[in-house]
Design a protein around this motif. Structure first.
Motif, short mmCIF file in Angstrom:
data_model
loop_
_atom_site.label_atom_id
_atom_site.label_comp_id
_atom_site.label_asym_id
_atom_site.label_seq_id
_atom_site.Cartn_x
_atom_site.Cartn_y
_atom_site.Cartn_z
N SER A 139 -65.52 5.09 39.17
CA SER A 139 -66.10 6.33 39.28
C SER A 139 -66.60 7.09 38.08
N ARG A 140 -67.06 8.17 38.23
CA ARG A 140 -67.41 8.91 37.11
C ARG A 140 -66.70 10.55 37.27
N GLY A 141 -67.12 11.17 36.35
CA GLY A 141 -66.43 12.68 36.72
C GLY A 141 -65.33 12.84 35.91
N PRO A 142 -65.07 14.25 35.30
CA PRO A 142 -64.11 14.57 34.65
C PRO A 142 -62.68 14.65 35.51
N GLN A 143 -61.78 14.23 34.60
CA GLN A 143 -60.31 14.36 35.24
C GLN A 143 -59.37 14.94 34.13
N GLY A 195 -63.57 0.13 30.81
CA GLY A 195 -64.81 0.90 30.92
C GLY A 195 -65.50 1.01 29.74
N GLY A 196 -66.60 1.87 29.91
CA GLY A 196 -67.50 1.99 28.77
C GLY A 196 -67.20 2.98 27.51
N ASP A 197 -68.09 3.52 26.74
CA ASP A 197 -67.82 4.63 25.73
C ASP A 197 -67.09 5.73 26.47
N GLY A 198 -67.77 6.30 27.69
CA GLY A 198 -66.77 7.36 28.33
C GLY A 198 -65.25 7.14 28.43
N THR A 199 -65.01 6.05 29.09
CA THR A 199 -63.79 5.61 29.18
C THR A 199 -62.97 5.39 27.96
N LEU A 200 -63.64 4.88 26.95
CA LEU A 200 -62.99 4.66 25.81
C LEU A 200 -62.60 6.16 25.06
N LYS A 201 -63.57 7.19 25.61
CA LYS A 201 -63.21 8.38 24.81
C LYS A 201 -62.28 8.98 25.70
N ALA A 202 -61.99 8.84 26.87
CA ALA A 202 -61.22 9.41 27.88
C ALA A 202 -59.76 8.66 27.32
N ALA A 203 -59.79 7.34 27.17
CA ALA A 203 -58.39 6.69 26.96
C ALA A 203 -57.87 7.20 25.47
N GLU A 204 -58.82 7.45 24.50
CA GLU A 204 -58.22 8.01 23.25
C GLU A 204 -57.45 9.48 23.51
N ARG A 205 -58.19 10.04 24.43
CA ARG A 205 -57.35 11.44 24.71
C ARG A 205 -56.00 11.20 25.76
N VAL A 206 -56.14 10.09 26.40
CA VAL A 206 -54.74 9.91 27.31
C VAL A 206 -53.70 9.42 26.31
N LYS A 229 -72.39 13.24 36.50
CA LYS A 229 -70.76 13.70 36.79
C LYS A 229 -70.12 13.73 35.52
N SER A 230 -70.47 12.56 34.65
CA SER A 230 -69.61 12.47 33.49
C SER A 230 -70.21 13.14 32.30
N GLY A 231 -71.32 13.77 32.44
CA GLY A 231 -71.82 14.52 31.18
C GLY A 231 -72.97 13.91 30.61
N ASN A 232 -73.38 12.62 30.98
CA ASN A 232 -74.26 11.84 30.22
C ASN A 232 -75.81 12.18 30.68
N PRO A 233 -76.65 12.37 29.69
CA PRO A 233 -77.85 12.91 30.15
C PRO A 233 -78.48 12.13 31.10
N PRO A 250 -63.44 -2.94 26.27
CA PRO A 250 -64.92 -2.32 26.44
C PRO A 250 -65.86 -3.05 27.39
N LYS A 251 -66.51 -2.07 28.08
CA LYS A 251 -67.45 -2.63 29.20
C LYS A 251 -68.67 -1.96 29.01
N THR A 252 -69.68 -2.64 28.65
CA THR A 252 -71.02 -2.25 28.46
C THR A 252 -72.00 -3.28 28.75
N GLY A 288 -66.56 3.92 35.20
CA GLY A 288 -68.03 4.00 34.81
C GLY A 288 -68.73 3.06 35.76
N GLY A 289 -69.87 2.62 35.28
CA GLY A 289 -70.97 1.86 36.04
C GLY A 289 -70.41 0.45 36.24
N LEU A 290 -70.93 -0.35 37.36
CA LEU A 290 -70.51 -1.76 37.55
C LEU A 290 -70.97 -2.74 36.46
P1 ATP Z 1 -70.76 3.22 31.78
O1 ATP Z 1 -71.08 2.74 30.23
O2 ATP Z 1 -70.99 2.45 32.62
O3 ATP Z 1 -71.46 4.74 31.75
P2 ATP Z 1 -68.24 4.80 30.76
O4 ATP Z 1 -66.97 4.45 30.71
O5 ATP Z 1 -69.14 5.35 29.63
O6 ATP Z 1 -69.05 3.60 31.53
P3 ATP Z 1 -68.55 7.41 32.17
O7 ATP Z 1 -68.78 7.60 33.59
O8 ATP Z 1 -69.22 8.28 31.07
O9 ATP Z 1 -68.31 5.94 32.03
O10 ATP Z 1 -66.97 7.91 31.88
C1 ATP Z 1 -65.95 7.09 32.55
C2 ATP Z 1 -64.82 8.03 33.01
O11 ATP Z 1 -64.37 8.59 31.48
C3 ATP Z 1 -65.06 9.34 33.51
O12 ATP Z 1 -64.14 9.43 34.60
C4 ATP Z 1 -65.47 10.19 32.83
O13 ATP Z 1 -65.13 11.59 33.29
C5 ATP Z 1 -64.25 10.12 31.71
N1 ATP Z 1 -64.70 10.68 30.46
C6 ATP Z 1 -66.13 10.44 29.67
N2 ATP Z 1 -66.05 11.05 28.44
C7 ATP Z 1 -64.95 11.56 28.23
C8 ATP Z 1 -64.14 12.29 27.05
N3 ATP Z 1 -65.19 12.85 26.16
N4 ATP Z 1 -62.93 12.85 27.27
C9 ATP Z 1 -62.47 12.83 28.37
N5 ATP Z 1 -62.85 11.83 29.58
C10 ATP Z 1 -64.00 11.30 29.51
#
Ligand code: ATP
Ligand code: MG
Length: 442
Positions: free
Chosen positions: A154-158, A179-190, A325-329, A207-209, A88-90
């Motif tokens: 980085s951002r973007g789906p993996q 990482g932030g909310d996106g990272t934690l969602k990714a972490a849950e799935r991992v 890239k990560s689907g955030n509006p 958690p980073k925000t 996610g972001g710095l």
């Molecule tokens: P920031 O608060 O700076 O935006 P973030 O962790 O929310 O940090 P994102 O870019 O949204 O940053 O997500 C970080 C990584 O987690 C990206 O590689 C993104 O593709 C992945 N990710 C985000 N949401 C999901 C999800 N629902 N399922 C799987 N992977 C996700």
């Protein structure tokens, strides 16, 4: 008559932390005190949460498990392998967390290897071609002096499957995801994929925000630094505003859905006249609109300072449909709209205002953490290693009610933390600015 303020904190029912198995290995730690397995911290400190409320059946209060070293470990530290990734972001403090993880794993537990995954989740994917970095006490010793993350992000789906394939290939025991909310969602799935494959890999989140908008991560690391840095920019805007006739200073700070940086900076300085946050919708024109109040303020005081969170006023400009890239509006440009509308408004009254606009966002994100955040980040990193070594998984480390605790990862992503606009906190912010309680017409 003040409004009755409804508590907005999400109330957890299940605070249990999953474990990989029985901890059978004696900890090699030399100093400090081990935490007992049943040491816990009350989630809600209020009297009612313990004693129950009058006329209602008493419920068991909820607790978070206390973080800290355990006497028995799940992993044999001499054979464990860790990995760290930042996504996610710095945010100020990322390097401090990485440093604390590496130092604790090497110096306290004598773990033979801690790998740094480059450029976020992309670093796990072979086709992206990034090498992993062996992290040692030597190569992380000075990183806290610098902003950003030494690993890149980085951002973007993996593909989650590909990430777990990589963990298996590298024989990782504990993965630390910062990482932030996106990272934690990714972490849950991992973590779900790890369980499905029946693997013994612990996953610990940090958690980073910078916006301070993750539930139960309060305050989040880097937030204190961000507020301090934002106040420097606002102070400059104030100097600019007072140095010109009809002087206006406009500062945009981060805060996509939660305006904590804006609100906290305004409180810290007491020089701000308007704080615009996503939680408090406002109108631009009309009798009770922002522009009328701004004009009144400049007519009486000669100048005004406005702090706007990036996600404020989206009701005025309308959300774009673009996504990152990560689907955030992608947010509409509220600062640009304000600049144009303010100038036009004063122009219509034959007044040439002097508007100075400052956007310190990228400076705030990339500075090294301040002293408070450094200490906070160190403890988060240290406790993350203790938790992983004990075989706990699917959790994040946070500070709650003044203690470091383990919080189930799934709780963090349930709801976003926002400013409660009928709270005494928001009232104090409004008192510090002198702006009206609402700038909506009708
Ligand atoms: P920031 O608060 O700076 O935006 P973030 O962790 O929310 O940090 P994102 O870019 O949204 O940053 O997500 C970080 C990584 O987690 C990206 O590689 C993104 O593709 C992945 N990710 C985000 N949401 C999901 C999800 N629902 N399922 C799987 N992977 C996700
Ligand atoms: Mg995010």
């Amino acid at each position: 008559m003040p409004q009755v303020c409804k508590e907005q904190v999400y109330k957890p029912t299940d605070t249990n932390i999953p474990r990989l198995g029985e901890p059978k290995v004696k900890s090699p730690l030399k100093h400090g005190r081990y935490v007992d397995e049943d040491d816990a911290v009350l989630v809600n400190l209020s009297r009612q949460s313990v004693e129950g409320t009058k006329g209602r059946k008493k419920r068991d209060p909820a607790y978070f498990e206390l973080a800290g070293p355990r006497s028995n470990l799940y992993f044999d530290p001499s054979k464990a392998k860790c990995a760290v990734v930042t996504c996610g972001g710095l945010c100020p403090g990322l390097n401090d967390v990485i440093r604390a993880i590496v130092m604790t794993a090497h110096n306290e537990y004598h773990v033979p290897s801690v790998l740094g995954i480059r450029y976020g989740l992309a670093g796990f994917i072979p086709s992206e071609g990034y090498d992993v970095l062996e992290l040692t006490p030597e190569n992380v010793s000075q990183i806290h002096e610098f902003g950003g993350t030494m690993l890149g992000s980085s951002r973007g789906p993996q593909q989650v499957g590909e990430i777990v394939d990589a963990l298996e290939r590298m024989n990782i025991s504990i993965l630390f995801m910062i990482g932030g909310d996106g990272t934690l969602k990714a972490a849950e799935r991992v973590q779900a994929e790890i369980s499905k494959r029946n693997l013994s890999i612990a996953l610990v989140g940090l958690p980073k925000t910078i916006d301070n908008d993750i539930q139960f991560a309060s305050p989040s690391f880097g937030f204190d630094t961000a507020v301090e840095k934002a106040t420097e920019a606002i102070r400059c805007a104030h100097v600019e505003a007072t140095g010109a006739p009809w002087g206006l200073g406009l500062v945009k700070v981060m805060g996509r859905e939660s305006g904590f940086i804006a609100a906290q900076s305004a409180m810290a300085l007491q020089d701000v006249d308007f704080v615009l946050v996503p939680e408090d919708e406002f109108d631009l024109s009309g009798e009770n609109g922002f522009l009328q109040h701004l004009e009144k303020r400049v007519r009486t005081h000669g100048h005004a300072v406005i702090v706007v969170a990036e996600g404020a006023g989206q009701n005025i400009i309308g959300q774009s449909r673009e996504k990152d890239k990560s689907g955030n509006p992608v947010l509409g440009d509220i600062a640009g709209t304000l600049k144009t509308e303010i100038k036009e408004h004063f122009h219509k009254q034959d007044i040439e205002c002097t508007l100075k606009y400052i956007d310190p966002s990228y400076i705030i994100r990339s500075v090294p953490a301040n002293a408070n955040d450094r200490i906070y980040c160190s403890f988060l990193g240290i406790h993350a290693v203790h938790a992983g070594m004990s075989g706990r998984t699917g959790l994040v480390i946070s500070r709650w009610n003044g203690r470091y605790v383990h919080i189930p990862m799934k709780l963090m992503t349930k709801a976003r933390k926002k400013i409660n606009t009928c709270s005494n906190y928001w009232r104090a912010v409004l008192e510090s600015t002198g702006q009206p309680g609402s700038m909506k017409n009708g």
